[in-house]
Design an enzyme around this catalytic site. Structure first.
Site, PDB file in Angstrom:
ATOM      1  N   ARG A 255      20.139  35.630  46.822  1.00 48.09           N
ATOM      2  CA  ARG A 255      20.239  37.015  46.773  1.00 48.09           C
ATOM      3  C   ARG A 255      19.499  37.764  45.642  1.00 48.09           C
ATOM      4  NH1 ARG A 255      25.581  36.529  46.887  1.00 48.09           N
ATOM      5  NH2 ARG A 255      25.654  37.348  49.226  1.00 48.09           N
TER       6      ARG A 255
ATOM      7  N   HIS B 234      20.152  24.913  46.860  1.00 46.19           N
ATOM      8  CA  HIS B 234      20.445  25.870  45.299  1.00 46.19           C
ATOM      9  C   HIS B 234      19.952  24.607  44.459  1.00 46.19           C
ATOM     10  CE1 HIS B 234      22.753  27.188  41.754  1.00 46.19           C
ATOM     11  NE2 HIS B 234      22.064  28.364  42.118  1.00 46.19           N
TER      12      HIS B 234
ATOM     13  N   TYR C 287      18.016  31.579  29.420  1.00 46.10           N
ATOM     14  CA  TYR C 287      19.107  30.856  29.861  1.00 46.10           C
ATOM     15  C   TYR C 287      19.306  29.574  29.425  1.00 46.10           C
ATOM     16  CZ  TYR C 287      19.395  34.264  33.936  1.00 46.10           C
ATOM     17  OH  TYR C 287      19.587  35.332  34.592  1.00 46.10           O
TER      18      TYR C 287
END
Length: 726
Positions: free
Chosen positions: A404, A434, A468
């Site tokens: 997305r 994923h 991250y």
């Protein structure tokens, strides 16, 4: 019936997480430019939440069979109402925080100004900019019988003007100006002063409405549902999936409205007009007096002088070289000797890129297979894969086009990779992929097949690897390599039911594996009272896992969890979760790594994983959890988890009522800062070792040279003596 006495709604839990982000924006111990970034992140988070989550709920409430949330018992309609109520308070806090930040910026010489606050000279310059750069590209109109209300795109900024004809005082009209998205959202007045484009249009936009006078003006932004159904019936089997996805993405700009933001308090007549035009209830309209669509703030900060940015930001930090990696030795050779572990962003992602570039040129490498979910816009990973393909390697990339808001970038790179000769797969019809796995297959000179497997908790993205926290592990283990081969074989066959000896792969073996691992700790607790589970994930919402953890808790298993975002399980509920403690850390870096620990000490079973404990991850996606067998790496990860849970600055503890509280600050430990300092220390130690090694080599070289010289002299004089003896 599900027991909801120890669970909470995922949407309301997420709003608490985003409120925690806003707390960082208001924290005066955080440098002021970083606070402005947190404000921007809060705003863009909320945008996506409305587009995706509220969008989905809006769709669900139209279904004949109304779905009910199994953690709260709420219908879609009830969830939306609860969300909108919570957001009223969030918007008030948002405005307050922004005002605080603007005031502190001003104290430090950085000005986010209104046009009305400018000097007369600057006002003239801004008006000239409006006439020369903004007005020529404006899209504007009035609303009347022959000029109907336009369909506003998702997240478009629009300035509304209440107009009255100069020659007809009775006749009222509405004028619209779309804030252009082809120019920067701000105008730089000087090195440290800025004015926003929407404010310039608000000040001078009246000039385009010739023959009218402006009675009032306000800015609005419309948010639409963007939760596209990728499995729509209009997809034809012979249609290229990349082409289909491109068409689907265009729908986002015109789907159903779910939120309207306005920058001022409106009268009832204006609100009713907007409700009618956008088919929204009044509760979906929010007054946002601070800043809309604040994602551009990062660009604005880039326009500040470097010394100002440095002064009012976190101390500079760049990912360090891992102490496990020798920068002068081939990655393939190093991995063949020992597993290598990287901890982002404290350590650089460069070794992963170097591995792929080496593989692209290594004669022994026959194939590279990789799963790609989100990659950088200027991806070094993709470039290495292209190089490998051009060098004759068999390159297969599973490119998830349904990631997305990264769909466009993935469509672009899938085309580039395919043009270079890479084999492109798009995964599974009903399941996103994923996982983050790469398999390099080599054939040595004796014809033996060897594997190098790399797996990670985060994406193959050089940009986010600096922002991250994630883990990456590279191994030459034959057993892991065989599992990875089976994984890619199953991907090629569209098989989600694969069996694996080491990896846990959702949707099948991960479900079974997690249940078995939790059961083992229940047995440990029964047999020796030492059952223990420690989990670090971004979110937990899966009902079955929640119930399984509750069962373990009731049996006495101690469970510690670090959950950054959505947390649908409530801890410390008597007879349900009283042995579960849950913590949250929001700080400089986005916590993104996933770790599953079952048991304690060196005998524990430890995994790094791409999967959160959400239903979509465990049951509706392909995810991979990699076991950690190397004792040194296992200890590093356990130490990492210890450091995270020792935090008493940024950590928050989740209470049984669903609220978060600060823990007592005893040692003033900021886990992320501690990990930064450890990374710097390890890098210095590695450089010192390298320096000592160089000095030792030089010394040994000199000693060898000296000894050789002495031996030459000795041999010369001995020969001379022998000559005279004769």
């Amino acid at each position: 019936m599900n027991d909801i006495s120890f669970t909470q709604n995922r949407e309301l839990s997420w709003l608490k997480f985003n409120q925690r982000v806003l707390e960082e924006a208001s924290d005066k111990d955080v440098p002021v430019l970083e606070r402005l970034k947190f404000f921007s992140i809060f705003d863009t988070n909320l945008e996506e939440f409305f587009m995706v989550r509220v969008g989905s709920l809006t769709h669900f409430r139209k279904l004949k069979q109304k779905p009910v949330d199994n953690k709260s018992g709420m219908t879609s309609e009830e969830q939306i109402d609860a969300i909108l109520r919570e957001c009223l308070d969030l918007y008030r806090k948002k405005d307050q925080v922004f005002d605080q930040i603007v005031d502190e910026l001003k104290v430090n010489g950085i000005n986010l100004l209104k046009v009305s606050e400018l000097s007369e000279k600057d006002k003239k310059n801004v008006e000239f900019y409006f006439k020369s750069k903004i007005e020529p590209i404006l899209n504007f109109q009035i609303i009347d019988r022959v000029h109907p209300f336009p369909r506003l795109p998702n997240l478009a900024l629009t300035m509304f003007f209440s107009l009255r004809k100069i020659k007809d005082e009775v006749s009222k009209e509405i004028g619209l100006i779309n804030v252009p998205d082809k120019i920067k959202r701000y105008l730089k007045i000087n090195d440290t002063s800025f004015v926003f484009i929407e404010d310039i249009i608000k000040e001078y936009g009246y000039q385009v409405f010739d023959g009218y006078k402006v009675e009032k003006e306000y800015l609005l932004s419309l948010t639409r549902n963007t939760d596209i159904d990728y499995d729509a019936d209009d997809y034809e089997m012979d249609q290229d999936f990349r082409e289909y996805m491109g068409k689907q993405l265009k729908k986002r700009k015109r789907l159903q409205p779910v939120r309207l933001e306005v920058d001022s308090d409106l009268d009832d007549q204006s609100i009713e007009f907007l409700m009618e035009q956008f088919k929204l209830d009044k509760k979906n309209i929010f007054v946002n007096k601070s800043l809309m669509q604040a994602g551009f703030i990062f660009s604005l900060l880039g326009d500040l002088p470097g010394n100002i940015v440095k002064k009012y930001s976190y101390d500079p930090f760049s990912p360090t070289n891992s102490p496990m990696v020798n920068t002068k030795e081939k990655m393939i050779d190093q991995i063949n000797k020992k597993d290598i572990f990287l901890s982002f962003p404290y350590e650089s992602m460069e070794p992963v890129i170097r591995l792929l570039n080496e593989a692209a040129c290594d004669d022994s490498v026959v194939s590279i297979k990789i799963t790609l979910y989100r990659i950088a816009h200027d991806s070094e990973i993709a470039k290495a894969l292209i190089k490998a393909s051009e060098n004759g390697k068999d390159v297969t990339a599973l490119m998830e086009l349904r990631a997305r808001f990264d769909e466009d970038n993935n469509i672009f790179w899938s085309s580039k990779l395919e043009e270079a000769g890479c084999k492109i797969l798009y995964g599974f019809d009903d399941y996103k992929t994923h996982s983050k796995v790469c398999l390099i297959t080599r054939v040595d000179k004796d014809g033996n097949i060897n594997y190098i497997t790399q797996a990670a908790t985060g994406n193959y993205n050089e940009k986010t690897a600096k922002l991250y926290t994630d883990f990456s592990l590279m191994t030459a283990s034959g057993a892991i390599g065989q599992d990875a081969k089976e994984l890619f074989d199953n991907i090629a066959l569209g098989n989600l039911e694969g069996e694996y000896s080491n990896l846990m792969v959702s949707p099948k073996s991960m479900q079974e594996g997690l249940a078995k691992l939790i059961d083992e700790q229940i047995e440990n607790q029964k047999n020796s009272a030492n059952g223990y589970i420690r989990i670090k994930v971004n979110s937990i919402s899966d009902r079955r896992i929640i119930d399984k953890l509750s069962t373990a808790s009731k049996e006495g298993v101690k469970i510690d969890m670090l959950v950054r975002g959505i947390c649908c399980i409530l801890p410390n509920v008597k007879n349900k979760t009283e042995n579960i403690n849950i913590y949250q850390i929001v700080g400089r870096f986005l916590e993104h790594s996933r770790v599953y620990q079952f048991g304690q000490g060196e005998d524990c079973k430890l995994f790094i994983s791409s999967a959160d404990f959400m239903t979509r991850n465990i049951r509706n996606r392909m995810e991979v959890a990699l076991p950690v067998y190397d004792s040194e790496i296992k200890q590093r990860i356990l130490n990492y988890m210890d450091i995270m849970l020792s935090d008493d600055v940024k950590i928050r503890k989740l209470l049984a009522n669903g609220t978060y509280t600060k823990v007592q600050n005893i040692n003033n430990i900021n886990a992320q800062e501690k990990l930064i300092n450890l990374a710097k220390k390890h890098e210095i130690e590695s450089k010192d070792k390298e320096l000592v090694k160089k000095v030792t080599v030089r010394r040994d070289s000199r000693l060898k040279t000296d000894n050789n010289s002495k031996e030459i002299k000795k041999n010369f004089f001995q020969k001379l003596l022998d000559f005279f003896k004769k």
